[in-house]
Design a protein around this motif. Structure first.
Motif, PDB file in Angstrom:
ATOM      1  N   CYS A   2       0.856  -1.184   0.000  1.00  0.00           N
ATOM      2  CA  CYS A   2       0.000   0.000   0.000  1.00  0.00           C
ATOM      3  C   CYS A   2       0.888   1.229   0.000  1.00  0.00           C
ATOM      4  CB  CYS A   2      -0.920   0.002   1.218  1.00  0.00           C
ATOM      5  SG  CYS A   2      -2.025   1.437   1.277  1.00  0.00           S
ATOM      6  N   TYR A   3       0.983   1.872  -1.153  1.00  0.00           N
ATOM      7  CA  TYR A   3       1.824   3.055  -1.274  1.00  0.00           C
ATOM      8  C   TYR A   3       1.040   4.315  -1.633  1.00  0.00           C
ATOM      9  CZ  TYR A   3       5.711  -0.274  -1.231  1.00  0.00           C
ATOM     10  OH  TYR A   3       6.607  -1.265  -0.887  1.00  0.00           O
ATOM     11  N   ARG A   4      -0.242   4.165  -1.942  1.00  0.00           N
ATOM     12  CA  ARG A   4      -1.059   5.333  -2.277  1.00  0.00           C
ATOM     13  C   ARG A   4      -2.459   5.156  -1.691  1.00  0.00           C
ATOM     14  NH1 ARG A   4       1.009   8.365  -7.218  1.00  0.00           N
ATOM     15  NH2 ARG A   4       2.975   7.347  -7.739  1.00  0.00           N
ATOM     16  N   ASN A  34       1.017   9.965  -2.280  1.00  0.00           N
ATOM     17  CA  ASN A  34       2.122   9.112  -2.691  1.00  0.00           C
ATOM     18  C   ASN A  34       3.065   8.886  -1.517  1.00  0.00           C
ATOM     19  OD1 ASN A  34       4.356   7.890  -3.827  1.00  0.00           O
ATOM     20  ND2 ASN A  34       4.579   9.343  -5.500  1.00  0.00           N
ATOM     21  N   GLY A  35       3.169   7.642  -1.065  1.00  0.00           N
ATOM     22  CA  GLY A  35       4.009   7.337   0.081  1.00  0.00           C
ATOM     23  C   GLY A  35       5.465   7.708  -0.109  1.00  0.00           C
ATOM     24  N   PHE A  36       5.950   7.664  -1.344  1.00  0.00           N
ATOM     25  CA  PHE A  36       7.361   7.922  -1.580  1.00  0.00           C
ATOM     26  C   PHE A  36       7.718   9.401  -1.514  1.00  0.00           C
ATOM     27  CE2 PHE A  36       6.801   3.629  -3.183  1.00  0.00           C
ATOM     28  CZ  PHE A  36       7.864   2.998  -2.576  1.00  0.00           C
ATOM     29  N   TRP A  57       4.636   9.287   7.394  1.00  0.00           N
ATOM     30  CA  TRP A  57       4.572   7.960   6.793  1.00  0.00           C
ATOM     31  C   TRP A  57       5.978   7.452   6.503  1.00  0.00           C
ATOM     32  CZ3 TRP A  57       1.306   6.748   1.764  1.00  0.00           C
ATOM     33  CH2 TRP A  57       1.181   5.362   1.633  1.00  0.00           C
ATOM     34  N   ASN A  73      13.040   1.147   2.975  1.00  0.00           N
ATOM     35  CA  ASN A  73      11.611   1.396   2.756  1.00  0.00           C
ATOM     36  C   ASN A  73      10.823   0.815   3.919  1.00  0.00           C
ATOM     37  OD1 ASN A  73       8.948   1.532   1.965  1.00  0.00           O
ATOM     38  ND2 ASN A  73       9.205   0.359   0.082  1.00  0.00           N
ATOM     39  N   LEU A  75       7.563   2.059   4.504  1.00  0.00           N
ATOM     40  CA  LEU A  75       6.196   2.528   4.295  1.00  0.00           C
ATOM     41  C   LEU A  75       5.200   1.448   4.703  1.00  0.00           C
ATOM     42  CD1 LEU A  75       6.586   4.298   0.819  1.00  0.00           C
ATOM     43  CD2 LEU A  75       6.442   5.385   3.079  1.00  0.00           C
ATOM     44  N   ASN A  76       5.551   0.195   4.430  1.00  0.00           N
ATOM     45  CA  ASN A  76       4.701  -0.946   4.771  1.00  0.00           C
ATOM     46  C   ASN A  76       5.469  -1.918   5.659  1.00  0.00           C
ATOM     47  OD1 ASN A  76       2.974  -1.383   1.545  1.00  0.00           O
ATOM     48  ND2 ASN A  76       2.807   0.211   3.088  1.00  0.00           N
ATOM     49  N   SER A 151       4.276   2.928   9.912  1.00  0.00           N
ATOM     50  CA  SER A 151       4.182   2.043   8.741  1.00  0.00           C
ATOM     51  C   SER A 151       2.766   1.495   8.658  1.00  0.00           C
ATOM     52  CB  SER A 151       5.157   0.860   8.853  1.00  0.00           C
ATOM     53  OG  SER A 151       6.491   1.285   8.862  1.00  0.00           O
TER      54      SER A 151
END
Length: 221
Positions: A2-4, A34-36, A57, A73, A75-76, A151
């Motif tokens: 899940c990045y967005r 956008n997670g990035f 995030w 990374n 994010l998740n 996360s």
């Protein structure tokens, strides 16, 4: 993964849904985050379930340096490996929820993913729901400033998400109002992993958008 996801809700909507109060402002409320870009979003933490605060995030473990996100990374976090991985194991019992309108995922239409179809997914019949998260309160060693970092926790895909996210077959843990309270109450991780938890998700095809920049903050009541 899940990045967005969409944070297109007002502070008033979040306060009513969570029976909580917005304590901190300054998070992004847009249809596709956008997670990035490592944005700041609204979160509710287990230590203060009646307060809506701002979290960054991308979880920073306590030992992380300032350039941590350039190398790792977070994010998740996979629900199956949270207790074992160095970045996450100290956050097993630091639970948060992240308000969302829906999240986005892409279906691969060929073997290498050169052609994709984008979908918008949410819990059926809910205008707002929660993504399960873990967090850490990280102190910047240079400035001394403390950040709430998190996360989104993912699990194996259910039947619907296996069709949509057909290259990785993962999905975020999606919680309705009753379940988000149990998540914050530190119930075992296994209780929320698929197939123990199989949320009734619905998906619609979404138009492709350019969502790689940050947007103005509009979290007004």
């Amino acid at each position: 993964m899940c990045y967005r996801f969409s944070t297109l809700y007002t502070a008033k909507e979040a306060e009513q849904y969570y029976n909580a109060y917005e304590i901190e402002e300054g998070y992004y409320t847009v249809d596709e985050l956008n997670g990035f870009n490592y944005p700041e979003t609204a979160i509710i933490m287990d230590i203060a379930p009646t307060e809506i605060v701002v979290g960054k995030w991308g979880l920073f473990p306590s030992w992380a340096k300032e350039d941590f996100q350039k190398k790792t990374n977070t994010l998740n976090a996979k629900v199956e490996t949270i207790p074992q991985l160095a970045s996450y194991k100290n956050s097993v019992n630091k639970r948060c929820v992240i308000p969302a309108k829906h999240f986005y995922e892409w279906q691969w239409l060929d073997e290498k993913g050169k052609t994709k179809k984008k979908f918008k997914i949410k819990i059926k019949d809910q205008e707002l729901f929660s993504l399960a998260g873990i967090y850490n309160l990280w102190t910047n060693p240079t400035t001394g400033k403390q950040l709430k970092t998190y996360s989104i926790v993912t699990t194996a895909a259910n039947d619907l998400m296996s069709i949509i996210h057909n290259n990785k077959k993962r999905m975020p843990i999606c919680l309705n109002k009753d379940l988000h309270k149990l998540w914050l109450d530190q119930k075992p991780l296994e209780m929320f992993s698929y197939p123990n938890l199989d949320p009734e998700l619905v998906a619609v095809e979404a138009e492709e958008t350019f969502a790689d920049t940050l947007f103005p903050e509009v979290n007004s009541k």
